[in-house]
Design a protein around this motif. Structure first.
Motif, mmCIF file in Angstrom:
data_model
loop_
_atom_site.group_PDB
_atom_site.id
_atom_site.type_symbol
_atom_site.label_atom_id
_atom_site.label_comp_id
_atom_site.label_asym_id
_atom_site.label_seq_id
_atom_site.Cartn_x
_atom_site.Cartn_y
_atom_site.Cartn_z
ATOM 1 N N GLU A 115 0.758 -1.246 -0.068
ATOM 2 C CA GLU A 115 -0.024 0.092 0.227
ATOM 3 C C GLU A 115 0.812 1.230 0.094
ATOM 4 O OE1 GLU A 115 -2.654 -0.648 3.299
ATOM 5 O OE2 GLU A 115 -4.091 -1.697 2.237
ATOM 6 N N GLU A 116 1.995 1.185 0.415
ATOM 7 C CA GLU A 116 3.019 2.219 0.780
ATOM 8 C C GLU A 116 3.537 2.778 -0.716
ATOM 9 O OE1 GLU A 116 6.984 -0.067 1.849
ATOM 10 O OE2 GLU A 116 5.695 0.847 3.290
ATOM 11 N N CYS A 117 3.375 2.008 -1.609
ATOM 12 C CA CYS A 117 3.815 2.269 -3.281
ATOM 13 C C CYS A 117 2.605 2.676 -3.888
ATOM 14 C CB CYS A 117 4.448 0.791 -3.701
ATOM 15 S SG CYS A 117 6.036 0.410 -2.802
ATOM 16 N N CYS A 118 1.769 3.317 -3.457
ATOM 17 C CA CYS A 118 0.679 3.748 -3.906
ATOM 18 C C CYS A 118 0.182 5.122 -3.463
ATOM 19 C CB CYS A 118 -0.606 3.017 -3.745
ATOM 20 S SG CYS A 118 -2.122 3.478 -4.492
ATOM 21 N N THR A 119 -0.381 6.193 -4.112
ATOM 22 C CA THR A 119 -0.689 7.440 -3.411
ATOM 23 C C THR A 119 -1.982 7.730 -4.288
ATOM 24 O OG1 THR A 119 0.146 9.565 -2.689
ATOM 25 C CG2 THR A 119 0.711 8.933 -4.941
ATOM 26 N N LEU A 120 -2.946 8.490 -3.633
ATOM 27 C CA LEU A 120 -3.997 8.733 -4.188
ATOM 28 C C LEU A 120 -4.171 10.467 -4.175
ATOM 29 C CD1 LEU A 120 -6.929 7.722 -4.743
ATOM 30 C CD2 LEU A 120 -7.407 7.876 -2.386
ATOM 31 N N PHE A 121 -4.308 11.159 -5.409
ATOM 32 C CA PHE A 121 -4.368 12.415 -5.556
ATOM 33 C C PHE A 121 -5.933 12.667 -5.716
ATOM 34 C CE2 PHE A 121 0.056 12.963 -7.379
ATOM 35 C CZ PHE A 121 0.581 12.780 -6.393
ATOM 36 N N ALA A 122 -6.542 13.394 -4.832
ATOM 37 C CA ALA A 122 -7.789 14.099 -5.182
ATOM 38 C C ALA A 122 -7.414 15.473 -5.722
ATOM 39 C CB ALA A 122 -8.401 14.494 -3.731
ATOM 40 N N HIS A 123 -7.536 15.332 -7.176
ATOM 41 C CA HIS A 123 -7.206 16.376 -8.049
ATOM 42 C C HIS A 123 -8.217 17.224 -8.111
ATOM 43 C CE1 HIS A 123 -4.680 18.583 -10.552
ATOM 44 N NE2 HIS A 123 -5.201 18.462 -11.732
ATOM 45 N N CYS A 124 -8.037 18.554 -7.776
ATOM 46 C CA CYS A 124 -8.863 19.738 -7.865
ATOM 47 C C CYS A 124 -8.491 20.536 -9.133
ATOM 48 C CB CYS A 124 -9.243 20.634 -6.698
ATOM 49 S SG CYS A 124 -9.355 19.601 -5.456
ATOM 50 N N LYS A 125 -9.117 20.689 -10.379
ATOM 51 C CA LYS A 125 -8.758 21.352 -11.464
ATOM 52 C C LYS A 125 -8.733 22.908 -11.014
ATOM 53 C CE LYS A 125 -10.079 17.555 -14.226
ATOM 54 N NZ LYS A 125 -11.056 17.177 -15.184
ATOM 55 N N LYS A 126 -9.741 23.461 -10.319
ATOM 56 C CA LYS A 126 -9.771 24.692 -10.232
ATOM 57 C C LYS A 126 -9.561 24.922 -8.747
ATOM 58 C CE LYS A 126 -13.157 25.348 -13.990
ATOM 59 N NZ LYS A 126 -14.289 24.699 -14.102
ATOM 60 N N LYS A 127 -9.525 26.316 -8.074
ATOM 61 C CA LYS A 127 -9.259 26.459 -6.881
ATOM 62 C C LYS A 127 -10.640 26.159 -6.029
ATOM 63 C CE LYS A 127 -5.391 29.541 -7.436
ATOM 64 N NZ LYS A 127 -4.864 30.916 -7.317
ATOM 65 N N ASN A 139 -5.571 3.793 4.558
ATOM 66 C CA ASN A 139 -4.107 3.314 4.662
ATOM 67 C C ASN A 139 -3.444 3.643 3.439
ATOM 68 O OD1 ASN A 139 -4.736 2.218 7.308
ATOM 69 N ND2 ASN A 139 -5.505 0.252 6.198
ATOM 70 N N ILE A 140 -3.921 4.640 2.529
ATOM 71 C CA ILE A 140 -3.256 4.974 1.377
ATOM 72 C C ILE A 140 -2.695 6.332 1.612
ATOM 73 C CG2 ILE A 140 -3.197 5.377 -1.113
ATOM 74 C CD1 ILE A 140 -3.461 2.336 -0.169
ATOM 75 N N PRO A 141 -1.360 6.650 1.237
ATOM 76 C CA PRO A 141 -1.028 8.144 1.298
ATOM 77 C C PRO A 141 -1.928 8.982 0.223
ATOM 78 C CG PRO A 141 0.860 6.610 0.821
ATOM 79 C CD PRO A 141 -0.347 5.960 0.820
ATOM 80 N N PHE A 142 -2.481 9.951 0.751
ATOM 81 C CA PHE A 142 -3.373 10.992 0.252
ATOM 82 C C PHE A 142 -3.030 12.202 0.070
ATOM 83 C CE2 PHE A 142 -7.386 13.406 1.013
ATOM 84 C CZ PHE A 142 -8.087 13.231 -0.104
ATOM 85 N N CYS A 143 -3.480 12.994 -0.755
ATOM 86 C CA CYS A 143 -3.300 14.394 -0.731
ATOM 87 C C CYS A 143 -4.094 15.176 -1.548
ATOM 88 C CB CYS A 143 -1.602 14.970 -0.961
ATOM 89 S SG CYS A 143 -1.151 14.797 -2.681
ATOM 90 N N ILE A 144 -4.619 16.146 -1.283
ATOM 91 C CA ILE A 144 -5.577 17.137 -2.334
ATOM 92 C C ILE A 144 -4.377 18.050 -3.210
ATOM 93 C CG2 ILE A 144 -7.140 19.047 -2.167
ATOM 94 C CD1 ILE A 144 -7.730 17.960 0.592
ATOM 95 N N THR A 145 -4.586 17.828 -4.409
ATOM 96 C CA THR A 145 -3.700 18.387 -5.440
ATOM 97 C C THR A 145 -4.446 19.582 -6.109
ATOM 98 O OG1 THR A 145 -4.296 16.758 -7.190
ATOM 99 C CG2 THR A 145 -2.553 16.258 -5.686
#
Length: 182
Positions: A115-127, A139-145
């Protein structure tokens, strides 16, 4: 030098190509108009990551995968020998969240990746307002992009992923070398 295959997957129109272009320094290919990726597009570039007390050069082969269901038949070839996975989705598109577990199950769990070899991007195209976005897969690295707002987050999260992948590759090499010696 290590070679790492990273696949960028997720639903159509989620921002996978924009993120892949950004990470691969393909700034001449950044587009404001949407153009669907047909099948897969492979970008190659080098990156340096820290591992312990040393710097490791990594040759990255980034597979920017089309999100359309019509390419599901290509998934076995795309998933083969994958070292890391970036799942990109639009957190404001309800159908994207519904598809995430399918992508994760096939490309991470199904391939035996940690699971550490995966990341999840919640991608926001606009602000867009992003404070209330929570990780849909635990349990997956996650960030808002957001490449317009704070692109540094994307690069930082990618480096963290690449460090984990390089560590995994290094462990595998050491085990292989030990098995040859013994």
């Amino acid at each position: 030098m290590f070679k790492a295959k990273i696949v960028v997957i997720g639903p159509s129109e989620s921002g996978k190509t924009a993120i892949a272009n950004f990470l691969g320094d393909q700034t001449d290919q950044l587009q404001s108009e949407y153009s669907a990726t047909a099948g897969v597009r492979i970008l190659e570039f080098e990156s340096t990551v820290s591992s312990g007390n040393r710097e490791i050069d990594v040759e990255v082969e980034m597979w920017d995968c089309g999100g359309s269901e019509e390419y599901e038949g290509c998934w076995p070839a795309i998933a083969s020998n994958t070292d890391g996975v970036i799942i990109v989705y639009n957190p404001f598109e309800p159908s994207d969240k519904d598809q995430l577990q399918n992508w994760f199950s096939y490309f991470v769990t199904g391939q035996g990746l940690r699971e550490e070899c995966c990341t999840l991007f919640a991608h926001c195209k606009k602000k867009e307002a992003t404070r209330n976005i929570s990780p849909p897969i635990k349990n997956i690295p996650f960030c808002i992009t957001n490449l317009d707002g704070d692109p540094g987050i994307v690069r930082d999260q990618f480096r963290k992923l690449l460090q984990k992948v390089a560590s995994k590759i290094s462990e595998s090499r050491e085990k292989e070398e030990l098995s040859i010696i013994n």
